[in-house]
Enzyme design. Sequence first.
Site, PDB file in Angstrom:
ATOM      1  N   LEU A  93     -42.501 -24.600  40.140  1.00  0.00           N
ATOM      2  CA  LEU A  93     -42.069 -26.001  40.158  1.00  0.00           C
ATOM      3  C   LEU A  93     -41.767 -26.403  38.724  1.00  0.00           C
ATOM      4  CD1 LEU A  93     -44.690 -27.731  42.526  1.00  0.00           C
ATOM      5  CD2 LEU A  93     -42.311 -27.155  43.047  1.00  0.00           C
ATOM      6  N   ASP A  94     -40.850 -27.355  38.553  1.00  0.00           N
ATOM      7  CA  ASP A  94     -40.584 -27.884  37.209  1.00  0.00           C
ATOM      8  C   ASP A  94     -41.848 -28.532  36.660  1.00  0.00           C
ATOM      9  OD1 ASP A  94     -37.984 -27.120  37.527  1.00  0.00           O
ATOM     10  OD2 ASP A  94     -37.281 -29.107  38.115  1.00  0.00           O
ATOM     11  N   ARG A  95     -41.892 -28.683  35.357  1.00  0.00           N
ATOM     12  CA  ARG A  95     -43.091 -29.256  34.726  1.00  0.00           C
ATOM     13  C   ARG A  95     -43.401 -30.655  35.280  1.00  0.00           C
ATOM     14  NH1 ARG A  95     -43.234 -30.112  28.459  1.00  0.00           N
ATOM     15  NH2 ARG A  95     -45.136 -31.340  28.360  1.00  0.00           N
TER      16      ARG A  95
END
Length: 221
Positions: free
Chosen positions: A100-102
Site C-alpha cells: 500500500l502507498d505510505r
Amino acid sequence: MTLAQFIAKRTALGKRHAKKLLENGEVILNGNTVTIGTIELGKFDHLTAAGKTLQSNTPRYILLHKPAGILSATTDPTHRTVIDLIDEPWAHELHLAGRLDRSTTGLVILTNDSKFSESLTRPENKIPKIYLVHTDQAIPEEAITKFRKGMSFEKENTRSQPAIVDLLSENSCRLTIHEGLHHQIKRMFLRFDIRVTALHRESIGSYTLGDLQLGQWRQET
Ligand code: URA
C-alpha cells in the site's frame, strides 16, 4: 534441494554420511522415517537426523492494519515499516503480499510462504481487493463507466479487469480492483483530474480486517 543434499550440507558430514543416516532409518521427515534421499524438501517440512533438528520452519500468515505514514516495505533507513509493528523475533523473515502507498491505510498481508504470497499477487488469479476511496471532487458517471469497463495502463502494457464501483456519496465510493499496479487507484482517478484524498483497503480476497485496530495485527493459520 533433495533430502540427501540438504542433510549433507546441514550436518557438514558429506554425502556418504547423509546416505548412511538415511539407510539406518535415522532421518525423520514430518514424523515419518524416510530412507529415500531424492525427495525434494519443502520449506516448511520438519526434518531431524540422528535426533538433531535440521529444519523446522513455521509458516506464518499475518494480517495487519497499516496506519498512514508507515511504509509497506521490510526495511528502510529513515521511515518506520510494517515490520517494525510486529515485535516478534521472526518478523524479519516476513515479506509482503502486495503493498500500500505510505498514506494508504488498511489491510496488508505478510508471510514467509512465497507460494502463498504469489497466489495472492499473481494477476492471472484476479484476487479482488476492496478499497474505500474519498476524492477531492464529485465522481462523474464517465469515470464509473470506464472503471467498470477496465482501463489500459500503458507503462505496464496491460488492461485492468472490470472494477466494481459502489458510489457511497458524491465524492466517495467502494472500489474493487483485481490487480495491484503501482498507485493504481490514484492513477485511475487522475485520468479524470480527480485526486484521491483518502484510501483504505478493507479486504484482499477472503481476508478482511475484522476488528483489527490501526497498527494491530493477527496471525491466521
Ligand atoms: N492504489 C493506490 O493508488 N494506492 C494504494 O495504496 C493502493 C491502491
